[in-house]
Design a protein around this motif. Structure first.
Motif, PDB file in Angstrom:
ATOM      1  N   ALA A   3      -5.622  -9.238   0.815  1.00  0.00           N
ATOM      2  CA  ALA A   3      -6.657  -8.204   0.856  1.00  0.00           C
ATOM      3  C   ALA A   3      -6.211  -7.030   1.702  1.00  0.00           C
ATOM      4  O   ALA A   3      -6.467  -5.871   1.369  1.00  0.00           O
ATOM      5  CB  ALA A   3      -7.955  -8.789   1.415  1.00  0.00           C
ATOM      6  N   VAL A   4      -5.517  -7.332   2.805  1.00  0.00           N
ATOM      7  CA  VAL A   4      -4.995  -6.260   3.644  1.00  0.00           C
ATOM      8  C   VAL A   4      -3.926  -5.487   2.907  1.00  0.00           C
ATOM      9  O   VAL A   4      -3.830  -4.263   2.969  1.00  0.00           O
ATOM     10  CB  VAL A   4      -4.427  -6.840   4.964  1.00  0.00           C
ATOM     11  N   ALA A   5      -3.074  -6.222   2.165  1.00  0.00           N
ATOM     12  CA  ALA A   5      -1.971  -5.582   1.460  1.00  0.00           C
ATOM     13  C   ALA A   5      -2.467  -4.627   0.399  1.00  0.00           C
ATOM     14  O   ALA A   5      -1.835  -3.610   0.121  1.00  0.00           O
ATOM     15  CB  ALA A   5      -1.083  -6.651   0.831  1.00  0.00           C
ATOM     16  N   GLU A   6      -3.606  -4.951  -0.214  1.00  0.00           N
ATOM     17  CA  GLU A   6      -4.068  -4.142  -1.330  1.00  0.00           C
ATOM     18  C   GLU A   6      -4.997  -3.014  -0.886  1.00  0.00           C
ATOM     19  O   GLU A   6      -5.457  -2.236  -1.711  1.00  0.00           O
ATOM     20  CB  GLU A   6      -4.790  -5.042  -2.338  1.00  0.00           C
ATOM     21  N   ARG A   7      -5.278  -2.931   0.420  1.00  0.00           N
ATOM     22  CA  ARG A   7      -6.174  -1.892   0.900  1.00  0.00           C
ATOM     23  C   ARG A   7      -5.494  -0.531   0.833  1.00  0.00           C
ATOM     24  O   ARG A   7      -4.431  -0.331   1.391  1.00  0.00           O
ATOM     25  CB  ARG A   7      -6.600  -2.188   2.325  1.00  0.00           C
ATOM     26  N   ARG A   8      -6.063   0.378   0.151  1.00  0.00           N
ATOM     27  CA  ARG A   8      -5.480   1.720   0.017  1.00  0.00           C
ATOM     28  C   ARG A   8      -5.917   2.592   1.196  1.00  0.00           C
ATOM     29  O   ARG A   8      -6.944   2.372   1.807  1.00  0.00           O
ATOM     30  CB  ARG A   8      -5.903   2.370  -1.299  1.00  0.00           C
ATOM     31  N   THR A   9      -5.114   3.600   1.441  1.00  0.00           N
ATOM     32  CA  THR A   9      -5.422   4.479   2.561  1.00  0.00           C
ATOM     33  C   THR A   9      -6.604   5.371   2.222  1.00  0.00           C
ATOM     34  O   THR A   9      -6.811   5.764   1.072  1.00  0.00           O
ATOM     35  CB  THR A   9      -4.218   5.361   2.902  1.00  0.00           C
ATOM     36  N   ALA A  10      -7.371   5.711   3.253  1.00  0.00           N
ATOM     37  CA  ALA A  10      -8.522   6.588   3.063  1.00  0.00           C
ATOM     38  C   ALA A  10      -8.051   8.003   2.767  1.00  0.00           C
ATOM     39  O   ALA A  10      -7.065   8.468   3.306  1.00  0.00           O
ATOM     40  CB  ALA A  10      -9.378   6.588   4.330  1.00  0.00           C
ATOM     41  N   ALA A 279       5.603  -2.908   5.158  1.00  0.00           N
ATOM     42  CA  ALA A 279       5.442  -2.001   4.021  1.00  0.00           C
ATOM     43  C   ALA A 279       6.468  -2.295   2.931  1.00  0.00           C
ATOM     44  O   ALA A 279       6.146  -2.237   1.732  1.00  0.00           O
ATOM     45  CB  ALA A 279       5.570  -0.558   4.494  1.00  0.00           C
ATOM     46  N   ALA A 280       7.692  -2.632   3.321  1.00  0.00           N
ATOM     47  CA  ALA A 280       8.736  -2.918   2.337  1.00  0.00           C
ATOM     48  C   ALA A 280       8.401  -4.155   1.525  1.00  0.00           C
ATOM     49  O   ALA A 280       8.562  -4.187   0.292  1.00  0.00           O
ATOM     50  CB  ALA A 280      10.083  -3.090   3.043  1.00  0.00           C
ATOM     51  N   VAL A 281       7.907  -5.198   2.192  1.00  0.00           N
ATOM     52  CA  VAL A 281       7.555  -6.435   1.492  1.00  0.00           C
ATOM     53  C   VAL A 281       6.395  -6.195   0.533  1.00  0.00           C
ATOM     54  O   VAL A 281       6.415  -6.621  -0.646  1.00  0.00           O
ATOM     55  CB  VAL A 281       7.213  -7.547   2.508  1.00  0.00           C
ATOM     56  N   ARG A 285       6.267  -6.293  -3.708  1.00  0.00           N
ATOM     57  CA  ARG A 285       5.404  -7.201  -4.464  1.00  0.00           C
ATOM     58  C   ARG A 285       4.344  -6.480  -5.282  1.00  0.00           C
ATOM     59  O   ARG A 285       4.025  -6.912  -6.398  1.00  0.00           O
ATOM     60  CB  ARG A 285       4.716  -8.169  -3.497  1.00  0.00           C
ATOM     61  N   THR A 286       3.779  -5.407  -4.732  1.00  0.00           N
ATOM     62  CA  THR A 286       2.605  -4.798  -5.362  1.00  0.00           C
ATOM     63  C   THR A 286       2.742  -3.306  -5.622  1.00  0.00           C
ATOM     64  O   THR A 286       1.851  -2.707  -6.222  1.00  0.00           O
ATOM     65  CB  THR A 286       1.370  -5.006  -4.466  1.00  0.00           C
ATOM     66  N   ARG A 287       3.850  -2.712  -5.169  1.00  0.00           N
ATOM     67  CA  ARG A 287       4.060  -1.266  -5.266  1.00  0.00           C
ATOM     68  C   ARG A 287       3.035  -0.462  -4.451  1.00  0.00           C
ATOM     69  O   ARG A 287       2.845   0.743  -4.680  1.00  0.00           O
ATOM     70  CB  ARG A 287       4.040  -0.788  -6.721  1.00  0.00           C
ATOM     71  N   LEU A 288       2.393  -1.110  -3.469  1.00  0.00           N
ATOM     72  CA  LEU A 288       1.558  -0.404  -2.505  1.00  0.00           C
ATOM     73  C   LEU A 288       2.380  -0.130  -1.242  1.00  0.00           C
ATOM     74  O   LEU A 288       3.514  -0.578  -1.115  1.00  0.00           O
ATOM     75  CB  LEU A 288       0.312  -1.226  -2.169  1.00  0.00           C
ATOM     76  N   GLN A 289       1.805   0.612  -0.308  1.00  0.00           N
ATOM     77  CA  GLN A 289       2.456   0.960   0.961  1.00  0.00           C
ATOM     78  C   GLN A 289       3.637   1.926   0.782  1.00  0.00           C
ATOM     79  O   GLN A 289       4.470   2.078   1.668  1.00  0.00           O
ATOM     80  CB  GLN A 289       2.927  -0.288   1.708  1.00  0.00           C
ATOM     81  N   GLY A 290       3.692   2.603  -0.357  1.00  0.00           N
ATOM     82  CA  GLY A 290       4.759   3.581  -0.574  1.00  0.00           C
ATOM     83  C   GLY A 290       4.659   4.763   0.367  1.00  0.00           C
ATOM     84  O   GLY A 290       5.685   5.360   0.734  1.00  0.00           O
ATOM     85  N   GLN A 291       3.441   5.120   0.772  1.00  0.00           N
ATOM     86  CA  GLN A 291       3.268   6.254   1.682  1.00  0.00           C
ATOM     87  C   GLN A 291       3.898   5.974   3.046  1.00  0.00           C
ATOM     88  O   GLN A 291       4.520   6.851   3.648  1.00  0.00           O
ATOM     89  CB  GLN A 291       1.780   6.568   1.828  1.00  0.00           C
TER      90      GLN A 291
END
Length: 528
Positions: A3-10, A279-281, A285-291
């Protein structure tokens, strides 16, 4: 954890319902107000800012001479030129006000970026506070901002540009990138790559990008051409670093990176590693945390660019790495929160979801306790930084008193050549109303007047006369005035035959030297 991993930035950081414009207006007003309060303390610019202030006055009088000073910087002079309208005494304070507000703005932007990339809320606030504190306490950040250097302001500009890009306002990001490009040349490659991307992604901005492509080199090279006759003098000056620069190491590029790592405190380094690793992990896995990864690449790219430039002969001063420093502080704050989120996830899964918040809070307290030696060390360093700033501030105030004691600047200019320590040439030139190139320091050929002081409180007197006919005429606070008057009748202050020469004029490096005690700048000190 997922859930934390999929949380998008505000999309925005700040009070609910506030537009970005209102947020930034409030932030800038607060930074300016806080910076204004700091001017109640002893304040002065340092070497480069003195040159910018001097050049602003010269541009106003259409008499620009950049020779003898540091490398040309367009951005500060955009301020110091109109500030010159407020007079010789007020203009330096106005630039200090802007520079210090810019430093505070950089810290606020570090808070905003860390909070945003974490996702806001309580964890975002914790990450932001850690990022703010890390940047504020980073190596020489406060000193550089307090003395009027522009790099602390640059940190805020770059982070603001990154934020505007994330918000989808690519035109705003472009404008801020241009502002960064007229502050430091290291921004040019990054702005160029961003402009190339915008050329295809935002065709509506093409005309503006063409204008900026002409404007940026124009404001860098044309004033130098006017002021020195050489449009590339700034580059040549930057290739003449001061002693102690990383450029003099066997492998300058590695020296820059090693110094940067050695100046960064361990908790921030660990937090950065955690944030980037996390962020790399997640991105894999999910292509999130690119920012977050993009921000990390910006900081790394900036550091590598400075290292390459230093290898090519440029100075490689630590303040040139300010963008990397700001990025590392943001990531360090985020890493702190990633650890707390990990504790919360483990506690929730293996102990009890109800106890997880209390365990996480305990982990935060434990982390602060573990980091307390670093916090104490930073706090203990405050007195040393404040003492150094006060020393430089009284150099300016005492110089004014010395000039008045000697009968004014016209009497001193009647002596012939003007000489001072190498880091005081621009300040002396400003107070005497002459160009920086007219103040020498390597060779003190008579007739002339020599201003001697200590660059640091317990350092040696600079500059040492190269002619033994110089005799002490007056002292005021931290300064000594020596002259060799021209032959014949002159207004140049003349020493008595029994006045000490340079060899007996207090040239001893000691903290206990009577003339080095910081006191009332209006009260002249007795001669040794």
């Amino acid at each position: 954890m997922r859930a934390v991993a999929e949380r998008r930035t505000a999309p925005l950081t700040g009070p609910a319902g506030w537009s970005h414009r209102n947020q930034m207006a409030a932030i800038m007003a607060g930074c300016l107000a806080a910076a204004g309060v700091t001017l109640l303390l002893p304040s002065t610019p340092t070497y480069d800012p003195w040159a910018w202030i001097l050049w602003g006055r010269e541009i106003l009088h259409l008499d620009l001479v950049t020779e003898g000073g540091p490398s040309w910087k367009p951005f500060p002079v955009l301020f110091t030129t109109p500030f010159a309208l407020f007079g010789q005494t007020i203009a330096p304070y106005l630039w200090l006000w802007v520079a210090r507000a810019g430093g505070l703005f950089g810290c606020v932007m570090a808070y905003r970026m860390a909070s945003r990339l974490i996702g806001g809320r309580v964890y975002g606030a914790i990450a932001g506070v850690c990022a703010f504190a890390a940047l504020l306490s980073s190596n020489k950040f406060v000193r550089d901002a307090a003395l009027g250097n522009s790099e602390p302001m640059l940190a805020g500009i770059v982070l603001w540009a990154f934020e505007r890009h994330l918000d989808g306002h690519r035109d705003h990001a472009l404008y801020l990138g241009v502002a960064a490009a007229v502050m430091r040349p290291e921004a040019w490659p990054f702005l160029g790559l961003y402009g190339l991307w915008l050329w295809f992604e935002e065709p509506r901005l093409r005309r503006r990008m063409v204008v900026f492509a002409v404007l940026i080199p124009a404001v860098w090279f044309l004033p130098e051409w006017w002021g020195s006759g050489d449009p590339f003098r700034a580059g040549a000056r930057a290739n003449a670093p001061n002693p102690g620069s990383a450029a003099f190491d066997k492998i300058p590029a590695l020296a820059v990176l090693h110094r940067f790592v050695s100046y960064t405190i361990a908790p921030v380094e660990i937090g950065t590693a955690v944030a980037v690793g996390y962020a790399a992990v997640v991105w894999h896995r999910t292509r999130l945390q690119g920012q977050t990864l993009a921000l990390a690449l910006l900081g790394l790219g900036w550091a590598l660019l400075v290292a390459v430039m230093t290898q090519a002969g440029f100075a490689g001063n630590q303040r040139y790495l300010i963008t990397t420093t700001a990025v590392v502080c943001v990531l360090g704050g985020m890493g702190t929160v990633r650890v707390l989120q990990g504790v919360e996830w483990v506690a929730s899964r293996w102990i009890s979801p109800r106890r997880a918040p209390a365990i996480t809070a305990a982990a935060l307290v434990l982390g602060v306790a573990i980091g307390s030696p670093t916090i104490v060390a930073k706090a203990n360093n405050e007195a040393r930084v404040r003492g150094g700033l006060a020393h430089e501030a009284y150099l300016w105030h005492d110089l004014k008193g010395l000039i008045d004691d000697a009968g004014g600047k016209q009497n001193l200019l009647a002596c012939g050549g003007v000489f001072s320590g190498p880091f005081q040439t621009q300040m002396v030139a400003y107070e005497l109303g002459i160009h920086g190139i007219q103040v020498g320091w390597k060779v003190t050929d008579p007739p002339g007047v020599l201003f001697r002081t200590r660059t640091v409180p317990d350092g040696p007197l600079v500059t040492k006369p190269t002619d033994d006919r110089y005799r002490l005429v007056a002292t005021h606070g931290k300064w000594r005035l020596l002259t060799v008057p021209p032959i014949g009748k002159t207004d140049c202050p003349k020493a008595s035959p029994w006045s000490p020469t340079e060899g007996t004029a207090g040239n001893t490096a000691t903290k206990d030297a009577p003339l080095e005690v910081i006191g009332n700048p209006q009260k002249p000190q007795s001669s040794p």
